[in-house]
Design a protein around this motif. Structure first.
Motif, PDB file in Angstrom:
ATOM      1  N   ILE A  12      -7.546   3.084  -3.955  1.00  0.00           N
ATOM      2  CA  ILE A  12      -8.627   2.276  -3.382  1.00  0.00           C
ATOM      3  C   ILE A  12      -9.485   3.036  -2.385  1.00  0.00           C
ATOM      4  O   ILE A  12     -10.622   2.637  -2.131  1.00  0.00           O
ATOM      5  CB  ILE A  12      -8.081   0.985  -2.725  1.00  0.00           C
ATOM      6  CG1 ILE A  12      -7.154   1.308  -1.555  1.00  0.00           C
ATOM      7  CG2 ILE A  12      -7.405   0.102  -3.766  1.00  0.00           C
ATOM      8  CD1 ILE A  12      -6.775   0.100  -0.714  1.00  0.00           C
ATOM      9  N   ARG A  58      -3.231   0.824  -3.759  1.00  0.00           N
ATOM     10  CA  ARG A  58      -2.669  -0.520  -3.723  1.00  0.00           C
ATOM     11  C   ARG A  58      -1.576  -0.555  -4.785  1.00  0.00           C
ATOM     12  O   ARG A  58      -1.784  -0.134  -5.923  1.00  0.00           O
ATOM     13  CB  ARG A  58      -3.726  -1.579  -4.011  1.00  0.00           C
ATOM     14  CG  ARG A  58      -3.180  -2.998  -3.806  1.00  0.00           C
ATOM     15  CD  ARG A  58      -4.234  -4.083  -3.944  1.00  0.00           C
ATOM     16  NE  ARG A  58      -5.199  -4.045  -2.860  1.00  0.00           N
ATOM     17  CZ  ARG A  58      -6.501  -3.777  -3.020  1.00  0.00           C
ATOM     18  NH1 ARG A  58      -6.990  -3.528  -4.212  1.00  0.00           N
ATOM     19  NH2 ARG A  58      -7.309  -3.772  -1.994  1.00  0.00           N
ATOM     20  N   PRO A  60     -14.165   4.267   0.331  1.00  0.00           N
ATOM     21  CA  PRO A  60     -13.670   3.478  -0.808  1.00  0.00           C
ATOM     22  C   PRO A  60     -13.850   4.278  -2.092  1.00  0.00           C
ATOM     23  O   PRO A  60     -14.792   5.048  -2.225  1.00  0.00           O
ATOM     24  CB  PRO A  60     -14.563   2.243  -0.804  1.00  0.00           C
ATOM     25  CG  PRO A  60     -15.141   2.181   0.571  1.00  0.00           C
ATOM     26  CD  PRO A  60     -15.250   3.602   1.041  1.00  0.00           C
ATOM     27  N   THR A  80      -4.933  -2.286   7.374  1.00  0.00           N
ATOM     28  CA  THR A  80      -3.742  -1.518   6.988  1.00  0.00           C
ATOM     29  C   THR A  80      -4.018  -0.025   7.084  1.00  0.00           C
ATOM     30  O   THR A  80      -3.189   0.741   7.586  1.00  0.00           O
ATOM     31  CB  THR A  80      -3.296  -1.892   5.562  1.00  0.00           C
ATOM     32  OG1 THR A  80      -3.008  -3.300   5.522  1.00  0.00           O
ATOM     33  CG2 THR A  80      -2.078  -1.111   5.137  1.00  0.00           C
ATOM     34  N   TYR A 100       0.836  -1.190   0.000  1.00  0.00           N
ATOM     35  CA  TYR A 100       0.000   0.000   0.000  1.00  0.00           C
ATOM     36  C   TYR A 100       0.874   1.245   0.000  1.00  0.00           C
ATOM     37  O   TYR A 100       1.969   1.252   0.553  1.00  0.00           O
ATOM     38  CB  TYR A 100      -0.897   0.043   1.245  1.00  0.00           C
ATOM     39  CG  TYR A 100      -1.886  -1.087   1.311  1.00  0.00           C
ATOM     40  CD1 TYR A 100      -3.143  -0.965   0.739  1.00  0.00           C
ATOM     41  CD2 TYR A 100      -1.561  -2.282   1.941  1.00  0.00           C
ATOM     42  CE1 TYR A 100      -4.056  -2.009   0.794  1.00  0.00           C
ATOM     43  CE2 TYR A 100      -2.459  -3.328   2.000  1.00  0.00           C
ATOM     44  CZ  TYR A 100      -3.705  -3.188   1.421  1.00  0.00           C
ATOM     45  OH  TYR A 100      -4.608  -4.207   1.467  1.00  0.00           O
ATOM     46  N   GLU A 103      -8.157  -6.791   5.128  1.00  0.00           N
ATOM     47  CA  GLU A 103      -6.734  -6.431   5.119  1.00  0.00           C
ATOM     48  C   GLU A 103      -6.554  -4.951   4.761  1.00  0.00           C
ATOM     49  O   GLU A 103      -5.748  -4.252   5.377  1.00  0.00           O
ATOM     50  CB  GLU A 103      -5.960  -7.298   4.128  1.00  0.00           C
ATOM     51  CG  GLU A 103      -4.481  -6.946   4.067  1.00  0.00           C
ATOM     52  CD  GLU A 103      -3.727  -7.697   2.981  1.00  0.00           C
ATOM     53  OE1 GLU A 103      -2.520  -7.429   2.849  1.00  0.00           O
ATOM     54  OE2 GLU A 103      -4.327  -8.514   2.264  1.00  0.00           O
ATOM     55  N   ASP A 104      -7.330  -4.466   3.766  1.00  0.00           N
ATOM     56  CA  ASP A 104      -7.275  -3.048   3.398  1.00  0.00           C
ATOM     57  C   ASP A 104      -7.612  -2.184   4.607  1.00  0.00           C
ATOM     58  O   ASP A 104      -6.883  -1.251   4.947  1.00  0.00           O
ATOM     59  CB  ASP A 104      -8.268  -2.727   2.273  1.00  0.00           C
ATOM     60  CG  ASP A 104      -7.953  -3.385   0.942  1.00  0.00           C
ATOM     61  OD1 ASP A 104      -6.780  -3.750   0.724  1.00  0.00           O
ATOM     62  OD2 ASP A 104      -8.892  -3.533   0.129  1.00  0.00           O
ATOM     63  N   ARG A 105      -8.709  -2.503   5.248  1.00  0.00           N
ATOM     64  CA  ARG A 105      -9.160  -1.707   6.403  1.00  0.00           C
ATOM     65  C   ARG A 105      -8.162  -1.763   7.553  1.00  0.00           C
ATOM     66  O   ARG A 105      -7.885  -0.749   8.184  1.00  0.00           O
ATOM     67  CB  ARG A 105     -10.527  -2.172   6.871  1.00  0.00           C
ATOM     68  CG  ARG A 105     -11.627  -1.783   5.901  1.00  0.00           C
ATOM     69  CD  ARG A 105     -12.928  -1.518   6.628  1.00  0.00           C
ATOM     70  NE  ARG A 105     -13.904  -1.043   5.692  1.00  0.00           N
ATOM     71  CZ  ARG A 105     -14.192   0.251   5.514  1.00  0.00           C
ATOM     72  NH1 ARG A 105     -13.572   1.162   6.195  1.00  0.00           N
ATOM     73  NH2 ARG A 105     -15.108   0.616   4.651  1.00  0.00           N
ATOM     74  N   LEU A 127     -13.664  -2.444   0.303  1.00  0.00           N
ATOM     75  CA  LEU A 127     -12.360  -2.680   0.920  1.00  0.00           C
ATOM     76  C   LEU A 127     -12.357  -4.001   1.664  1.00  0.00           C
ATOM     77  O   LEU A 127     -13.314  -4.336   2.366  1.00  0.00           O
ATOM     78  CB  LEU A 127     -12.013  -1.538   1.880  1.00  0.00           C
ATOM     79  CG  LEU A 127     -11.903  -0.149   1.255  1.00  0.00           C
ATOM     80  CD1 LEU A 127     -11.660   0.895   2.332  1.00  0.00           C
ATOM     81  CD2 LEU A 127     -10.803  -0.108   0.211  1.00  0.00           C
ATOM     82  N   SER A 128     -11.271  -4.728   1.528  1.00  0.00           N
ATOM     83  CA  SER A 128     -11.135  -6.003   2.233  1.00  0.00           C
ATOM     84  C   SER A 128     -10.791  -5.741   3.697  1.00  0.00           C
ATOM     85  O   SER A 128     -10.445  -4.619   4.083  1.00  0.00           O
ATOM     86  CB  SER A 128     -10.013  -6.842   1.591  1.00  0.00           C
ATOM     87  OG  SER A 128      -8.755  -6.244   1.857  1.00  0.00           O
TER      88      SER A 128
END
Length: 133
Positions: free
Chosen positions: A36, A21, A48, A61, A8, A57-59, A54-55
């Protein structure tokens, strides 16, 4: 480039960041950055981009970045205050040893008002703390 790029990238803005990303696993072996989300540090909002979801993992991070960013900004705030103390001392030395009458005439009223305001606020806040303690 040496080393591996992060997954990221956060392009810092005044009140948060644009979140990208990072992709290097493509046919052209070029770095591609796909935006993203947008993050607002002040209110904690994460938006988003487009129609994406958002996954977890995205959240996670983004949340971790937000916490770290708030700590960085807090450290900078206090560092700025310590610098202000240094500037006040340097200003005092300048007034005493180098300033001309014209220079003093140009800055005295502004400095006196700012210092009076600061002193009044510091005294009031100190009194509040003493009354609480």
């Amino acid at each position: 480039m040496a080393g591996e790029l992060p997954e990221y990238y956060f392009r810092v803005r005044e009140n948060g960041a644009a979140v990208f990303r990072v992709d290097t696993e493509n046919r052209q072996r070029r770095i591609e950055m796909d935006q993203i989300a947008m993050v607002n540090i002040r209110n904690g909002e994460i938006k988003p981009q487009g129609d994406r979801t958002l996954s977890d993992e995205d959240r996670a991070t983004i949340d971790a970045w937000m916490q770290e960013r708030l700590q960085v900004l807090a450290r900078r705030d206090i560092d700025d205050i310590y610098r202000a103390v240094d500037y006040l001392n340097l200003t005092t030395q300048w007034v005493q040893s180098k300033a001309t009458d014209e220079q003093l005439e140009a800055v005295t009223d502004g400095l006196l008002l700012a210092m009076h305001d600061l002193r009044s606020t510091l005294v009031r806040k100190k009194a509040d703390r003493l009354l609480k303690g």
